[in-house]
Design a protein around this motif. Structure first.
Motif: not given
Length: 73
Positions: A20-27, A50-61
């Motif tokens: 959900t947070e990653a979706a917010d970052v990516l809009r 059970r959680r899917v997580l994203y590293r903030r640095a991976d999103l930026r990359t």
């Protein structure tokens, strides 16, 4: 002098983001991130329990890679 026992990440953006947070970052909708994850085309993600997580640095990359692939106008 800073307190050595204080949390060094306090007041900073979290390193790990939920879908959900990653979706917010990516809009983008959460469903889009789930679909990209299914296709293997979206930003790098991983499961922790059970959680899917994203590293903030991976999103930026990933964002930077998409911008590099886009045709220039």
């Amino acid at each position: 002098m800073p307190d050595p026992t204080a949390d060094p990440t306090a007041g900073h953006e979290p390193e790990l983001l939920t879908i959900t947070e990653a979706a917010d970052v990516l809009r983008a909708p959460v469903a889009t991130l789930r679909y990209w994850r299914h296709l293997g085309t979206g930003p790098t993600s991983f499961r922790l329990g059970r959680r899917v997580l994203y590293r903030r640095a991976d999103l930026r990359t990933w964002i930077d890679a998409q911008a590099d692939r886009a045709p220039s106008r």
